[in-house]
Design a protein around this motif. Structure first.
Motif, PDB file in Angstrom:
ATOM      1  N   GLU A   1       0.895  -1.209  -0.111  1.00 52.05           N
ATOM      2  CA  GLU A   1       0.130   0.001  -0.026  1.00 52.05           C
ATOM      3  C   GLU A   1       1.000   1.279   0.091  1.00 52.05           C
ATOM      4  OE1 GLU A   1      -3.616   2.073   2.204  1.00 52.05           O
ATOM      5  OE2 GLU A   1      -3.157   0.112   2.839  1.00 52.05           O
ATOM      6  N   ILE A   2       1.890   1.169   0.696  1.00 53.54           N
ATOM      7  CA  ILE A   2       2.702   2.431   0.805  1.00 53.54           C
ATOM      8  C   ILE A   2       3.388   2.562  -0.703  1.00 53.54           C
ATOM      9  CG2 ILE A   2       4.969   3.307   1.532  1.00 53.54           C
ATOM     10  CD1 ILE A   2       4.657   1.647   4.045  1.00 53.54           C
ATOM     11  N   THR A   3       3.792   1.493  -1.279  1.00 54.34           N
ATOM     12  CA  THR A   3       4.149   1.596  -2.754  1.00 54.34           C
ATOM     13  C   THR A   3       3.102   2.116  -3.689  1.00 54.34           C
ATOM     14  OG1 THR A   3       5.695  -0.282  -2.354  1.00 54.34           O
ATOM     15  CG2 THR A   3       4.840   0.197  -4.792  1.00 54.34           C
ATOM     16  N   ARG A   4       1.949   1.788  -3.287  1.00 59.78           N
ATOM     17  CA  ARG A   4       0.786   2.328  -4.204  1.00 59.78           C
ATOM     18  C   ARG A   4       0.609   3.835  -4.002  1.00 59.78           C
ATOM     19  NH1 ARG A   4      -4.259   3.621  -3.355  1.00 59.78           N
ATOM     20  NH2 ARG A   4      -4.252   2.564  -1.102  1.00 59.78           N
ATOM     21  N   LEU A   5       0.648   3.997  -2.752  1.00 63.24           N
ATOM     22  CA  LEU A   5       0.631   5.554  -2.486  1.00 63.24           C
ATOM     23  C   LEU A   5       1.577   6.484  -2.728  1.00 63.24           C
ATOM     24  CD1 LEU A   5      -0.872   4.868   1.337  1.00 63.24           C
ATOM     25  CD2 LEU A   5      -2.339   5.785  -0.924  1.00 63.24           C
ATOM     26  N   THR A   6       2.596   5.948  -2.576  1.00 64.03           N
ATOM     27  CA  THR A   6       3.843   7.036  -2.979  1.00 64.03           C
ATOM     28  C   THR A   6       4.390   6.925  -4.380  1.00 64.03           C
ATOM     29  OG1 THR A   6       5.570   5.327  -1.988  1.00 64.03           O
ATOM     30  CG2 THR A   6       4.669   6.665  -0.436  1.00 64.03           C
ATOM     31  N   GLY A   7       4.212   5.908  -4.962  1.00 66.79           N
ATOM     32  CA  GLY A   7       4.775   5.829  -6.364  1.00 66.79           C
ATOM     33  C   GLY A   7       6.308   5.274  -6.480  1.00 66.79           C
ATOM     34  N   LEU A   8       6.737   4.848  -5.108  1.00 66.17           N
ATOM     35  CA  LEU A   8       8.078   4.143  -5.001  1.00 66.17           C
ATOM     36  C   LEU A   8       7.908   2.713  -5.215  1.00 66.17           C
ATOM     37  CD1 LEU A   8       9.195   5.974  -1.623  1.00 66.17           C
ATOM     38  CD2 LEU A   8      10.053   6.581  -3.836  1.00 66.17           C
TER      39      LEU A   8
END
Length: 68
Positions: free
Chosen positions: A47-54
């Motif tokens: 989810e962090i990946t999805r939210l940040t684009g990282l």
């Protein structure tokens, strides 16, 4: 295009580049603070990946750096 115009545009492009590098570092500093907080709050790496684009690798690198 004349020499004076070219040099002025080179200076302007250099200033934009410096500004972009500063903005990138500010975002990296904020991610370094927020990602560990998000993880401790129960937000998963995906989810962090999805939210940040990282990338997931980048998220895990931040989390690993926070544990050192």
């Amino acid at each position: 295009m004349k020499r004076d115009e070219i040099t002025a545009r080179l200076v302007k492009a250099g200033e934009r580049r410096a500004s972009a590098l500063d903005a990138r570092q500010a975002a990296a500093d904020e991610f370094a603070k927020l990602i560990p907080l998000a993880h401790r709050a129960g937000i998963g790496a995906t989810e962090i990946t999805r939210l940040t684009g990282l990338s997931r690798r980048a998220v895990y690198d931040v989390l690993d750096g926070a544990n050192k």
